[in-house]
Design a protein around this motif. Structure first.
Motif, short mmCIF file in Angstrom:
data_model
loop_
_atom_site.label_atom_id
_atom_site.label_comp_id
_atom_site.label_asym_id
_atom_site.label_seq_id
_atom_site.Cartn_x
_atom_site.Cartn_y
_atom_site.Cartn_z
N HIS A 101 0.84 -1.21 0.00
CA HIS A 101 0.00 0.00 0.00
C HIS A 101 0.87 1.26 0.00
N LEU A 102 1.90 1.27 0.84
CA LEU A 102 2.77 2.44 0.91
C LEU A 102 3.53 2.66 -0.39
N ASP A 151 2.27 1.82 -3.40
CA ASP A 151 1.27 2.36 -4.32
C ASP A 151 1.00 3.84 -4.05
N GLU A 152 1.06 4.23 -2.78
CA GLU A 152 0.83 5.62 -2.41
C GLU A 152 2.05 6.51 -2.66
N ARG A 170 4.70 6.57 -0.78
CA ARG A 170 5.36 6.97 0.46
C ARG A 170 6.67 6.23 0.67
#
Length: 270
Positions: free
Chosen positions: A181-182, A184-185, A187
């Motif tokens: 997720h990080l 994809d974001e 970050r």
């Protein structure tokens, strides 16, 4: 443990057995971490009285969150020491990524600090061809496996593909769903370090600093060395040295002093 890891991580196995643990060598599949996890799942299903416990930020809930929570003391300590020593936060935090527990432990406390660059370093292995690396974020595909949704190395039919890393701890087929997720974001930035670069980092760190990192951590050092050469001298780069190199003795000796490893093996056989 997968049989290959059981053999190449023999110092770790010895310590566990000395403490009273029964270590089962899994001989199915590629005989690495992924096959050990599958075998543990099968045993759990077949024997409900057993207990499944996973020590990385992967797998079904609550393991990704639970292991992140237990490991985040690392990032909290980095923040405290960095502020006390330098008066500010680091510019970059760099950690190796297999399943992702040590990376999440380092990154968690800095997720809201956008000025701190977070870099995860995966196993680049011997090259970008399938089966030659373990770079899930850069070369994997989204899928569901072992109870969680994330990036996995897969073949054209969606089956789990083989992996490779000189490090036994980085050749897992998937990555933490939190890290996915990080990524994809945007970050967390993901890079790779090859087997050759990781081994060179072990040797460089040993000779320059007297420190012998685990091969997993050496991937983070390898990229950090490259990164630091491009940065202003006042930048602060923190590397998560997440393990010690004694456990990789049989692997590193084979690369640096193969004759010593052969002599040691012959001694054991006497």
């Amino acid at each position: 443990m997968g049989k290959k890891d059981y053999e190449r991580q023999r110092p770790n196995v010895y310590w566990m057995e000395l403490l009273g643990t029964k270590v089962v060598a899994v001989e199915e599949g590629s005989q690495t971490l992924n096959d050990a996890v599958i075998a543990a799942f099968k045993d759990w299903v077949a024997n409900p009285e057993s207990y499944y416990l996973l020590g990385s930020a992967v797998g079904p809930h609550p393991y990704p969150a639970m292991n992140t929570f237990f490991q985040k003391v690392v990032g909290e300590e980095i923040r405290r020491q960095c502020v006390e020593t330098t008066g500010r936060l680091p510019d970059y935090c760099v950690a190796c990524v297999g399943g992702g527990s040590n990376a999440m432990g380092m990154f968690y406390d800095f997720l809201d600090d956008e000025e701190v660059g977070l870099i995860g370093v995966e196993a680049g292995g011997r090259g970008i061809q399938p089966g030659e690396h373990a770079a899930k974020v850069q070369h994997g595909q989204l899928g569901i496996f072992e109870g969680y949704h994330s990036y996995f190395l897969q073949d054209g039919d969606g089956n789990i593909a083989s992996t490779h890393s000189v490090s036994a701890g980085l050749d897992y087929c998937g990555v933490s769903p939190i890290l996915a997720h990080l990524a994809d974001e945007g970050r967390v930035r993901f890079e790779t370090a090859s087997d050759e670069a990781a081994l060179a980092a072990v040797q460089r760190l040993a000779r320059a600093e007297g420190l012998i990192p685990a091969l997993e951590s050496a991937h983070a050092f390898a990229h950090a060395f490259e990164l630091a050469a491009t940065l202003p001298k006042d930048n602060i780069v923190v590397i998560n040295a997440s393990g010690r190199g004694e456990k990789d003795l049989f692997i590193t000796m084979r690369h640096f002093q193969e004759e010593s490893l052969i002599a040691y093996a012959q001694h054991l056989l006497k």
